[in-house]
Structures are given as C-alpha cells and as structure tokens.
Scaffold this active site. Structure first.
Site, mmCIF file in Angstrom:
data_model
loop_
_atom_site.group_PDB
_atom_site.id
_atom_site.type_symbol
_atom_site.label_atom_id
_atom_site.label_comp_id
_atom_site.label_asym_id
_atom_site.label_seq_id
_atom_site.Cartn_x
_atom_site.Cartn_y
_atom_site.Cartn_z
ATOM 1 N N GLY A 216 0.831 -1.199 0.000
ATOM 2 C CA GLY A 216 0.000 0.000 0.000
ATOM 3 C C GLY A 216 0.864 1.245 0.000
ATOM 4 N N SER A 217 0.379 2.280 0.627
ATOM 5 C CA SER A 217 1.050 3.579 0.533
ATOM 6 C C SER A 217 2.346 3.679 1.314
ATOM 7 C CB SER A 217 0.094 4.687 0.993
ATOM 8 O OG SER A 217 -0.969 4.826 0.063
ATOM 9 N N THR A 218 2.703 2.663 2.116
ATOM 10 C CA THR A 218 4.036 2.702 2.715
ATOM 11 C C THR A 218 5.106 2.664 1.626
ATOM 12 O OG1 THR A 218 4.148 0.283 2.995
ATOM 13 C CG2 THR A 218 3.254 1.575 4.836
ATOM 14 N N LYS A 220 5.154 4.381 -0.954
ATOM 15 C CA LYS A 220 5.399 5.735 -1.446
ATOM 16 C C LYS A 220 6.697 6.302 -0.894
ATOM 17 C CE LYS A 220 0.489 6.665 -2.198
ATOM 18 N NZ LYS A 220 -0.754 7.264 -1.659
#
Length: 485
Positions: A216-218, A220
C-alpha cells in the site's frame, strides 16, 4: 609357508582391511547421515536426553529444558509460548524444529564446533553435555506492547534499532503455543501439529518474516526516495496531483482515497503529496520515474534478498521492470499491483531512513554463552549498504514528520516526542477489506526505534479501516514501550 596358509593369511588381511574401512566409513563419513536418520532411535535419545540451553529475553528464559521422569530425561518448556513463538519456534519429537530452535540448534544442543573444549572435557570426565544459552535482542516491554496493542486482530508487528539492525520486537497473530508440540506424548504432539498445519489461518507461518503483503502507501517512501535520489526533485518540488489519474494505456481512472482532490489546483509539493498520501500524484510520479528507477531503489532498501535473522526471512519483491506496462508501473508506485513485502522489510525501509540512509542487516540473536556463561559467540552489526544519501534521508524524515504532525498519521503522535511515519491502506480484492499499515521511527532527531505494523483486512474496523486509524496506534504503543524502557 605353504600355499594354503598364504591364501588364508591373505583372506584374513582382506577381511581386517574391509572391517577397518567399513568402521571408518560409518564413524566418520556416514556419521552425520546416520545420526540424522529419523529411524535412528539412539540419536533421538541422545538429542532429547541433553540439557538443551535456554533462549533468553532480558535475562529471563522464554524457552528452557526441564527434567522429566521418562525415557527422554528433559522436555522443552516455553514461558509465554504464544508471545515468543515467531522467534523461538518449536522443538518437537514429532515435527522437528523451527525458528531459533533450528537456526541455533548446534549451540543449544551443545554440539557446535565453537564448544569443542567443553565437548572434550565432557568426554574425558564422563559429564553429560549442556547446551549454550542464546540471548535475543528482543526488548520484553516492546514485545508485550506489540502483542497487547495488536489484540485479537490478525497481522504482525516488527520493531528494529535503526543504528544496529537489532530486532526489538516481533509479533505475529494468529500464532501457536510451542508447548503443545514439545510434549513427549507423540500422539498428542502429532495431532497438535496436524491441527496447526490444517488451520486456514496458518498460525505456524510468521506473518512478520514469511508472509507477503501488498505494501500500500508505505511504498510511497520508496517512490519518494527514488525521486529525490534522481536529483530532479526535492521535497518542495511541485508535482501533478489530479482528482483522478487515468492509468496509461487504459481507460481506468485511479482515484484518491474517498474520491477527494489532493489539492484545489491539481498540483502540490512532493512533501504535501506524501503527507496526505495522494494516490494520483505518486502514480504519475512513478510513471515519470520509470520502472527501472523504482526497481533499483527497492533493491537498495533490501528487496530481492532473503535474510538470515538467523532463521530465514523471505525476500520482498518488486516486479520485473521488463514485464511492467506503464499502467502497472503506476500501481506499483503506490504499493499496489505486484509489489510484495514482509513487515520486516517495511520496518527496514523506515530504519534505513532513520539511520541516515544506511540499511543495517536485521538480527535477533545478541549473544551466545556456554554452560559457564562465557561468551562463545556475539553478533556484530553489519551494513547492507546505503539505500539513499544522507540528504535524501533527511528530506524523507522531514516529510514523514509532517505525516504524523498534520497528515494521515496523527494517531501516532506522542506528546513531547517527534515521530516520523507513513500510513498505508493496501487493497487486495474488492470482496475483502484492505490491510492497514503504518511504519515510522522515533525520536525523529535521534532515532532509537523503527517499527512496521500490518493489520489484515482492516482488523476490528473492517472496511472502515485505514492505516492511520488502525495501525498507527499500535506503532505508537511499541515506540513508547521502547523509549520508556
């Protein structure tokens, strides 16, 4: 000497030679194979009749051998077995070994080459061998805090010391009680093992080191790192952040969380995009950077390499750039698509940023001591290389601090302490709630602990879950336990 006598003497010499060769072969060349043969009852009696060394956390044995009144003499006993199972593993007559019990078996059993002096002494004096004690790097307070904060939810927590790679906490749920496998009633032990193998929740598999999740957005953080390392961006660089982003080569529109706009103008700084975890901004940024840059940055953080900690932690992976179409590159840049990570790997990303860009090899065994408590082995910290420059690490730290101070990770705030972090909400299928993630470190200006938390399928909040609401409070509890210890 007549002919008959010479022939008889020759036959006798050949027989003696054959006996010598066969004995040498059995005692030296075939010894390991015969000792490890499961049909060799004498080897089993010798192994399980040894006073096996303890596994120790903060001075207390979490695994030890206790005398029993049966033919085996000793039985393995696990204090707080479920809490430490992902680390200790099990030691069983029926199912063998796992975890530290397997990785450090030679020391625990007292048969390691480093213990040759003690082994010779035991042989000369007729004393029973004693195993060495294996002291873990685990912080007992942090381990308990992770266990309590995760509660009845499925998932994992990993905490690291950024400057060394020491594993301070490692919790996986659902888990198992290794005491059930250590019993000498082979029927009961076998049934317990079969029950665990057939459990659909797979409690024998550590979710911390042996289970892959979409990050997921980790992820990013990796995309932002690649952008900063390219030299074409800094944290103030303005990037596109549309309400929706049409994945290249498709008609599929990628929205932001809740369908909201990241910025009224459709543009925002890289720092602000990370602070609010803007999907469209990072998807387009990933396409602009390209799959090769994202793959190389992932590898710099440790993707693609299995780790011995000392038991095996499976490798995380970024997809093969040559097989990625631009739309898949966009999804990979926000931690979806074919990205696969373990919680340990996500903790390593935060730890590297906290450590000025240097990735330290994670490890869980601190010191090994013989029966006289003399140190016979001590793990020395080692570097896996630089993931990013010090300047990039500094900018990422500032960006992660803003995530916690006034972005998507405010639930990780700790009064009087500056926390750096990143949330993540990872979709799997449309039928199940997303996994909730948080990773970060503290204090931001003098990092002592880096942590990663994943809660499967939203945990107690189900489809309403986000990483900030579900995982961040768990990370906060672990950070507080380490810093207050």
């Amino acid at each position: 000497m007549n002919t008959t006598t010479r022939r008889l003497a020759g036959i006798v010499m050949v027989m003696f030679l054959a006996l010598l060769v066969s004995t040498t072969w059995i005692q030296f060349f075939a010894a390991d194979r015969l000792n490890s043969d499961p049909r060799n009852a004498r080897a089993l009696y010798a192994q399980f009749g040894t006073d096996r060394g303890p596994i120790v956390v903060d001075g207390d044995a979490v695994a030890s051998s206790v005398p029993v009144d049966d033919e085996w003499n000793y039985q393995r006993e696990y204090a707080r077995g479920r809490l430490y199972a992902p680390l200790t593993g099990y030691y069983s007559l029926v199912s063998g070994t796992s975890g530290i019990e397997r990785a450090e078996n030679d020391f625990l059993a007292g048969s390691a080459d480093a213990l040759w002096v003690e082994r010779v002494q035991n042989l000369l004096t007729g004393s029973d061998p004693q195993g060495s004690s294996v002291e873990l790097t685990i912080d007992a307070a942090a381990q308990q805090a992770a266990w309590d904060a995760l509660g009845d939810q499925r998932g994992a927590v990993v905490a690291l010391e950024p400057s060394t790679g020491k594993i301070l906490a490692m919790v996986s749920k659902p888990t198992f009680d290794p005491n059930d496998l250590a019993v000498h009633d082979t029927g009961a032990a076998n049934q317990a093992y079969l029950d665990l193998l057939n459990d659909e929740d797979k409690p024998l598999t550590s979710r911390a080191t042996a289970t892959h999740y979409p990050p997921g957005s980790t992820f990013k953080l990796v995309t932002a790192a690649a952008a900063l390392e390219s030299g074409d961006y800094d944290e103030t660089t303005v990037i596109d952040a549309p309400v929706t982003y049409t994945l290249p080569g498709t008609r599929t529109d990628l929205p932001n969380y809740g369908g909201e706009a990241c910025a009224p103008s459709g543009e925002q700084s890289l720092a602000d995009a990370l602070r609010i975890s803007c999907n469209t901004a990072f998807a387009k940024l990933g396409v602009d950077l390209g799959a090769d840059a994202l793959a190389e940055q992932s590898a710099d953080f440790g993707f693609g390499e299995a780790l011995d900690v000392p038991f095996t932690a499976v490798a995380s992976s970024y997809p093969d750039p040559d097989e990625l179409t631009p739309d898949r590159v966009a999804l990979s840049a926000i931690g979806q698509g074919d990205d696969k990570v373990t919680p340990l790997q996500v903790a390593m990303i935060s730890a590297a940023i906290a450590n000025g860009g240097e990735v330290m090899a994670p490890y869980s065994v601190d010191t090994i001591r013989d029966a006289e408590l003399e140190v016979v082995s001590e793990t020395r910290e080692s570097s896996l290389g630089d993931a990013v420059s010090e300047d990039t690490a500094s900018q990422l730290t500032d960006m992660m601090v803003s995530v916690v101070e006034n972005g998507s990770g405010t639930a990780a705030q700790i009064p009087g302490l500056t926390v750096a972090g990143k949330t993540g909400t990872a979709q799997t299928t449309s039928e199940v709630p997303p996994h909730a993630w948080f990773t970060g470190f503290a204090p931001a200006d003098d990092p002592q602990v880096a942590v990663a938390v994943v809660v499967e399928q939203g945990g107690s909040m189900g489809s309403e879950a986000t990483g900030g609401r579900v995982a961040a409070p768990i990370a906060k509890a672990v950070i507080e336990a380490v810093l207050n210890g």
